[in-house]
Design a protein around this motif. Structure first.
Motif, PDB file in Angstrom:
ATOM      1  N   LEU A  69       3.703  -4.226  14.693  1.00 32.71           N
ATOM      2  CA  LEU A  69       4.103  -3.314  15.544  1.00 32.71           C
ATOM      3  C   LEU A  69       3.647  -2.094  15.857  1.00 32.71           C
ATOM      4  CD1 LEU A  69       8.015  -4.092  15.029  1.00 32.71           C
ATOM      5  CD2 LEU A  69       6.708  -5.008  17.145  1.00 32.71           C
ATOM      6  N   GLU A  70       3.326  -1.559  14.657  1.00 35.49           N
ATOM      7  CA  GLU A  70       2.599  -0.052  14.966  1.00 35.49           C
ATOM      8  C   GLU A  70       1.371  -0.254  15.387  1.00 35.49           C
ATOM      9  OE1 GLU A  70       2.083   3.568  11.889  1.00 35.49           O
ATOM     10  OE2 GLU A  70       1.849   1.744  10.955  1.00 35.49           O
ATOM     11  N   LYS A  71       0.505  -1.393  15.013  1.00 39.59           N
ATOM     12  CA  LYS A  71      -0.880  -1.512  15.456  1.00 39.59           C
ATOM     13  C   LYS A  71      -0.941  -1.798  17.085  1.00 39.59           C
ATOM     14  CE  LYS A  71      -4.926  -4.382  14.627  1.00 39.59           C
ATOM     15  NZ  LYS A  71      -5.561  -5.704  13.863  1.00 39.59           N
ATOM     16  N   LYS A  72       0.123  -2.451  17.380  1.00 42.10           N
ATOM     17  CA  LYS A  72       0.291  -2.810  18.951  1.00 42.10           C
ATOM     18  C   LYS A  72       0.793  -1.304  19.739  1.00 42.10           C
ATOM     19  CE  LYS A  72       0.398  -6.402  20.717  1.00 42.10           C
ATOM     20  NZ  LYS A  72      -0.657  -7.067  21.505  1.00 42.10           N
ATOM     21  N   GLY A  73       1.299  -0.429  19.153  1.00 37.05           N
ATOM     22  CA  GLY A  73       1.672   0.941  19.578  1.00 37.05           C
ATOM     23  C   GLY A  73       3.098   0.744  20.052  1.00 37.05           C
ATOM     24  N   TYR A  74       3.705  -0.195  19.438  1.00 34.81           N
ATOM     25  CA  TYR A  74       5.365  -0.371  19.742  1.00 34.81           C
ATOM     26  C   TYR A  74       6.018   0.609  18.994  1.00 34.81           C
ATOM     27  CZ  TYR A  74       3.888  -4.286  22.452  1.00 34.81           C
ATOM     28  OH  TYR A  74       3.096  -5.175  23.445  1.00 34.81           O
ATOM     29  N   VAL A  75       5.716   0.965  17.687  1.00 33.88           N
ATOM     30  CA  VAL A  75       6.489   1.938  16.998  1.00 33.88           C
ATOM     31  C   VAL A  75       5.554   2.683  16.202  1.00 33.88           C
ATOM     32  CG1 VAL A  75       8.131   0.104  16.235  1.00 33.88           C
ATOM     33  CG2 VAL A  75       6.376   0.368  14.708  1.00 33.88           C
ATOM     34  N   LYS A  76       5.899   4.073  15.557  1.00 37.27           N
ATOM     35  CA  LYS A  76       5.047   4.924  14.828  1.00 37.27           C
ATOM     36  C   LYS A  76       5.836   5.176  13.718  1.00 37.27           C
ATOM     37  CE  LYS A  76       3.373   9.596  14.796  1.00 37.27           C
ATOM     38  NZ  LYS A  76       3.573  10.911  15.416  1.00 37.27           N
ATOM     39  N   VAL A  77       5.086   5.026  12.552  1.00 41.87           N
ATOM     40  CA  VAL A  77       5.474   4.918  11.245  1.00 41.87           C
ATOM     41  C   VAL A  77       5.099   6.164  10.539  1.00 41.87           C
ATOM     42  CG1 VAL A  77       5.677   3.978   8.804  1.00 41.87           C
ATOM     43  CG2 VAL A  77       5.464   2.537  10.962  1.00 41.87           C
ATOM     44  N   VAL A  78       6.199   7.076  10.104  1.00 42.59           N
ATOM     45  CA  VAL A  78       5.575   8.264   9.612  1.00 42.59           C
ATOM     46  C   VAL A  78       6.066   8.215   7.944  1.00 42.59           C
ATOM     47  CG1 VAL A  78       6.194  10.664   9.435  1.00 42.59           C
ATOM     48  CG2 VAL A  78       5.930   9.606  11.636  1.00 42.59           C
ATOM     49  N   ILE A  79       5.256   8.498   6.980  1.00 42.14           N
ATOM     50  CA  ILE A  79       5.524   8.239   5.685  1.00 42.14           C
ATOM     51  C   ILE A  79       5.731   9.740   5.418  1.00 42.14           C
ATOM     52  CG2 ILE A  79       4.621   7.589   3.450  1.00 42.14           C
ATOM     53  CD1 ILE A  79       5.184   5.204   5.165  1.00 42.14           C
ATOM     54  N   GLU A  80       6.762   9.979   4.504  1.00 39.08           N
ATOM     55  CA  GLU A  80       7.114  11.331   4.035  1.00 39.08           C
ATOM     56  C   GLU A  80       6.675  11.287   2.418  1.00 39.08           C
ATOM     57  OE1 GLU A  80      11.289  11.319   4.944  1.00 39.08           O
ATOM     58  OE2 GLU A  80      10.969  12.381   6.813  1.00 39.08           O
ATOM     59  N   ARG A  81       6.047  12.268   2.091  1.00 40.29           N
ATOM     60  CA  ARG A  81       5.521  12.146   0.796  1.00 40.29           C
ATOM     61  C   ARG A  81       6.079  13.815   0.174  1.00 40.29           C
ATOM     62  NH1 ARG A  81       1.655   8.627  -0.553  1.00 40.29           N
ATOM     63  NH2 ARG A  81       1.177   7.261   1.471  1.00 40.29           N
ATOM     64  N   ASP A  82       6.235  13.746  -1.448  1.00 43.36           N
ATOM     65  CA  ASP A  82       6.607  14.947  -1.890  1.00 43.36           C
ATOM     66  C   ASP A  82       5.280  15.920  -2.093  1.00 43.36           C
ATOM     67  OD1 ASP A  82       5.501  13.953  -4.058  1.00 43.36           O
ATOM     68  OD2 ASP A  82       7.559  13.760  -4.993  1.00 43.36           O
ATOM     69  N   GLU A  83       5.474  16.943  -2.808  1.00 45.06           N
ATOM     70  CA  GLU A  83       4.252  17.734  -3.117  1.00 45.06           C
ATOM     71  C   GLU A  83       3.252  17.138  -4.172  1.00 45.06           C
ATOM     72  OE1 GLU A  83       7.458  18.249  -6.081  1.00 45.06           O
ATOM     73  OE2 GLU A  83       7.433  18.791  -3.963  1.00 45.06           O
ATOM     74  N   ARG A  84       3.767  16.085  -4.789  1.00 41.92           N
ATOM     75  CA  ARG A  84       2.575  15.295  -5.536  1.00 41.92           C
ATOM     76  C   ARG A  84       1.921  14.074  -5.003  1.00 41.92           C
ATOM     77  NH1 ARG A  84       6.424  14.127 -10.483  1.00 41.92           N
ATOM     78  NH2 ARG A  84       8.019  14.053  -8.675  1.00 41.92           N
ATOM     79  N   GLN A  85       2.554  13.998  -3.530  1.00 38.14           N
ATOM     80  CA  GLN A  85       1.904  12.862  -2.770  1.00 38.14           C
ATOM     81  C   GLN A  85       2.816  11.644  -3.065  1.00 38.14           C
ATOM     82  OE1 GLN A  85       0.168  13.396   0.128  1.00 38.14           O
ATOM     83  NE2 GLN A  85       0.501  15.678  -0.565  1.00 38.14           N
ATOM     84  N   PHE A  86       4.155  11.611  -3.666  1.00 34.87           N
ATOM     85  CA  PHE A  86       4.589  10.552  -3.755  1.00 34.87           C
ATOM     86  C   PHE A  86       5.587  10.298  -2.633  1.00 34.87           C
ATOM     87  CE2 PHE A  86       4.280  11.701  -8.535  1.00 34.87           C
ATOM     88  CZ  PHE A  86       3.492  10.608  -8.914  1.00 34.87           C
ATOM     89  N   VAL A  87       5.566   8.844  -2.329  1.00 39.08           N
ATOM     90  CA  VAL A  87       6.178   8.477  -1.026  1.00 39.08           C
ATOM     91  C   VAL A  87       7.801   8.671  -1.575  1.00 39.08           C
ATOM     92  CG1 VAL A  87       7.172   6.651   0.377  1.00 39.08           C
ATOM     93  CG2 VAL A  87       4.409   6.991  -0.380  1.00 39.08           C
ATOM     94  N   THR A  88       8.236   9.477  -0.569  1.00 37.06           N
ATOM     95  CA  THR A  88       9.688   9.868  -0.716  1.00 37.06           C
ATOM     96  C   THR A  88      10.820   9.168   0.517  1.00 37.06           C
ATOM     97  OG1 THR A  88       9.624  12.012   0.592  1.00 37.06           O
ATOM     98  CG2 THR A  88       9.445  11.984  -1.867  1.00 37.06           C
TER      99      THR A  88
END
Length: 111
Positions: A69-88
């Protein structure tokens, strides 16, 4: 289910998504679920596990569908990370420009 993981009473699947012959049927259904879950905040933050449990799909399959879905442009995925770059966290935004050229506004009001 609480907060943003509680589905709305309806889902929106615009014609561009419904009639995309390259999309598997489950991807169209998951897109609709994302719009339903995004109703309150404008984005969905449900995990792959939560979405998968709704439709008896594995976490991995949900991940692949969201990627499609993201590749087709139907959704945008935003990954949130902390200061150590761990996914939150993750936010999945349905892309509004696919809804009648962006002219449709989704609100919490009646249809």
């Amino acid at each position: 289910m609480t907060d943003n993981t509680e589905s709305n009473y309806f889902a929106i699947i615009p014609a561009k998504v419904r009639h995309d012959k390259e999309l598997p049927a489950n991807a169209k259904l998951i897109f609709g679920e994302i719009t339903s879950l995004a109703g309150k905040f404008g984005y969905c933050f449900a995990s792959n596990k939560v979405i998968g449990e709704m439709y008896d799909l594995s976490d991995d399959r949900v991940s692949k569908i969201i990627h499609i879905l993201e590749k087709k442009g139907y959704v945008k995925v935003v990954i949130e990370r902390d200061e150590r770059q761990f996914v939150t966290g993750r936010k999945i935004y349905p892309m509004m420009d696919i809804f009648s050229n962006g002219s449709v506004e989704i609100t919490g009001g009646p249809v």
